[in-house]
Design a protein around this motif. Sequence first.
Motif, PDB file in Angstrom:
ATOM      1  N   CYS A  85       0.934  -1.022  -0.162  1.00 35.36           N
ATOM      2  CA  CYS A  85       0.036   0.403  -0.054  1.00 35.36           C
ATOM      3  C   CYS A  85       1.171   1.031  -0.118  1.00 35.36           C
ATOM      4  CB  CYS A  85      -0.894  -0.044   1.376  1.00 35.36           C
ATOM      5  SG  CYS A  85      -1.733  -1.288   1.196  1.00 35.36           S
ATOM      6  N   ASN A 108      -8.135   4.268  -4.973  1.00 30.86           N
ATOM      7  CA  ASN A 108      -8.869   3.422  -4.582  1.00 30.86           C
ATOM      8  C   ASN A 108      -8.329   2.307  -5.173  1.00 30.86           C
ATOM      9  OD1 ASN A 108     -10.907   5.171  -3.293  1.00 30.86           O
ATOM     10  ND2 ASN A 108     -12.435   5.077  -5.160  1.00 30.86           N
ATOM     11  N   CYS A 137      -6.592   0.340  -2.740  1.00 29.63           N
ATOM     12  CA  CYS A 137      -7.424  -0.923  -2.429  1.00 29.63           C
ATOM     13  C   CYS A 137      -7.916  -2.136  -2.606  1.00 29.63           C
ATOM     14  CB  CYS A 137      -8.916  -0.472  -1.607  1.00 29.63           C
ATOM     15  SG  CYS A 137      -7.847   1.250  -1.041  1.00 29.63           S
ATOM     16  N   CYS A 163     -11.921   5.244  -0.270  1.00 26.16           N
ATOM     17  CA  CYS A 163     -11.828   4.516   0.936  1.00 26.16           C
ATOM     18  C   CYS A 163     -12.058   4.709   2.467  1.00 26.16           C
ATOM     19  CB  CYS A 163     -11.531   2.877   0.317  1.00 26.16           C
ATOM     20  SG  CYS A 163     -11.605   2.518  -1.250  1.00 26.16           S
ATOM     21  N   MET A 164     -10.639   5.337   2.730  1.00 30.76           N
ATOM     22  CA  MET A 164     -10.897   5.835   4.241  1.00 30.76           C
ATOM     23  C   MET A 164     -12.390   6.567   4.418  1.00 30.76           C
ATOM     24  SD  MET A 164      -6.769   5.423   4.397  1.00 30.76           S
ATOM     25  CE  MET A 164      -6.482   6.849   2.857  1.00 30.76           C
ATOM     26  N   SER A 165     -12.720   7.224   3.626  1.00 33.27           N
ATOM     27  CA  SER A 165     -14.185   8.020   4.431  1.00 33.27           C
ATOM     28  C   SER A 165     -14.627   7.415   4.922  1.00 33.27           C
ATOM     29  CB  SER A 165     -14.583   8.271   3.087  1.00 33.27           C
ATOM     30  OG  SER A 165     -15.574   7.243   2.219  1.00 33.27           O
ATOM     31  N   HIS A 167     -13.480   3.666   5.894  1.00 27.25           N
ATOM     32  CA  HIS A 167     -12.836   2.211   6.692  1.00 27.25           C
ATOM     33  C   HIS A 167     -11.666   2.711   6.979  1.00 27.25           C
ATOM     34  CE1 HIS A 167     -15.182  -1.119   4.637  1.00 27.25           C
ATOM     35  NE2 HIS A 167     -15.435  -0.241   3.715  1.00 27.25           N
ATOM     36  N   THR A 168     -11.189   1.846   7.982  1.00 28.20           N
ATOM     37  CA  THR A 168      -9.728   2.397   8.920  1.00 28.20           C
ATOM     38  C   THR A 168      -8.718   1.621   7.813  1.00 28.20           C
ATOM     39  OG1 THR A 168     -10.209   3.164  10.736  1.00 28.20           O
ATOM     40  CG2 THR A 168      -8.375   2.547  11.035  1.00 28.20           C
ATOM     41  N   PRO A 169      -7.854   1.570   7.124  1.00 28.69           N
ATOM     42  CA  PRO A 169      -6.999   1.140   6.970  1.00 28.69           C
ATOM     43  C   PRO A 169      -6.558  -0.170   7.592  1.00 28.69           C
ATOM     44  CG  PRO A 169      -5.959   3.041   6.792  1.00 28.69           C
ATOM     45  CD  PRO A 169      -7.173   2.704   6.835  1.00 28.69           C
ATOM     46  N   HIS A 170      -5.283   0.632   8.209  1.00 29.22           N
ATOM     47  CA  HIS A 170      -3.944  -0.590   9.183  1.00 29.22           C
ATOM     48  C   HIS A 170      -5.386  -1.497  10.313  1.00 29.22           C
ATOM     49  CE1 HIS A 170      -1.338   2.286   8.764  1.00 29.22           C
ATOM     50  NE2 HIS A 170      -1.306   1.887   8.375  1.00 29.22           N
ATOM     51  N   SER A 201      -9.424  -2.176  13.000  1.00 34.26           N
ATOM     52  CA  SER A 201      -9.817  -1.380  13.908  1.00 34.26           C
ATOM     53  C   SER A 201     -10.641  -2.547  14.729  1.00 34.26           C
ATOM     54  CB  SER A 201     -11.305  -0.852  12.672  1.00 34.26           C
ATOM     55  OG  SER A 201     -12.094  -0.688  13.459  1.00 34.26           O
ATOM     56  N   ASN A 255     -14.828   3.053  10.308  1.00 32.43           N
ATOM     57  CA  ASN A 255     -14.127   3.804  11.376  1.00 32.43           C
ATOM     58  C   ASN A 255     -14.922   3.979  12.522  1.00 32.43           C
ATOM     59  OD1 ASN A 255     -12.636   4.896   9.202  1.00 32.43           O
ATOM     60  ND2 ASN A 255     -13.450   6.286   8.370  1.00 32.43           N
TER      61      ASN A 255
END
Length: 303
Positions: free
Chosen positions: A191, A210, A213, A236-238, A240-243, A245, A252
């Motif tokens: 990433c 995007n 992802c 996507c990060m709007s 989701h939290t990528p690392h 959760s 989020n």
Amino acid sequence: MKRFLLCMALIALLPGFTSQGYAASGNKKAAVVTNAPAQNPADFVGSDVCATCHAEVAKKFGDNPHSKLALLHNGTGATCESCHGGGKAHVESGGDVTKIKQISKLAPKQVDETCLGCHAAAHPNFDRSPHGKAGVSCTSCHSVHNAGTEVKLLKVDQPKLCFTCHTDVKPSFDMPFHHKVNEGLVKCSDCHDAHGTFTANNVRSTADMNLVCTKCHAETRGPFVFEHAVIKGEGCMSCHTPHGSQNPRLLNVANINQLCNQCHSPVSASTVHGMNAGSADRPPCISCHTMIHGSNVNPAFIR
């Protein structure tokens, strides 16, 4: 036609105009970028001479990618002196260490200049990257002589290498829901590009951001007839939290309705949703709007 040919002939007479120069300006892939400083060939003694004193280093260097490159060019490719400079003065002085470039003694900027002398085309954004600006030199992560991994001559393999600095990110991969970095299924470099991009946090640059992802989550890629605007606009990060959760699907927030209401609140009582639609005690929005990433059949993302 004659006028066109005359113009082309005049352009060809301009200073610096060559077929190679034109290719370099019109097609960046045609140009080989290098920042390697000019060196006097008379100052070179050859790797065989270096090996007489540095036998242990030379022995390990046999399967090194740099050594292999030298062999491809009949011994004139990347050699000891490509990085350490001409060794004539060093040899004639009986091994005076001040007469040779010691990479380990150089400032980070000088180390980077040495490496980018050959690798500038592959890593054109390193100087502007967070690593470059913070003085994280090439040898902070790579070891030419004593690499811990065969891939990219890294000192240690991922993610351990990245976690030596990014300790704030490491706990995220221990959360209940996380990308499988610790398990070895995903790498940080899948990433992120440590050598620099035009995006924040060295996230890999693509025409559609995007794709970072969706190259794995292909089912969400589309294109769809009816696109979810937030995905195209914010990514996507709007949601989701990528690392990692505490929430399923790396969301989020814990409650899906609360997440949806960040954009779709308030919902009018006169609509099909009715009063208090989207409240935390109501069924999840995606119970009906199942195709939330996009749909080819329904503008409300209903299956």
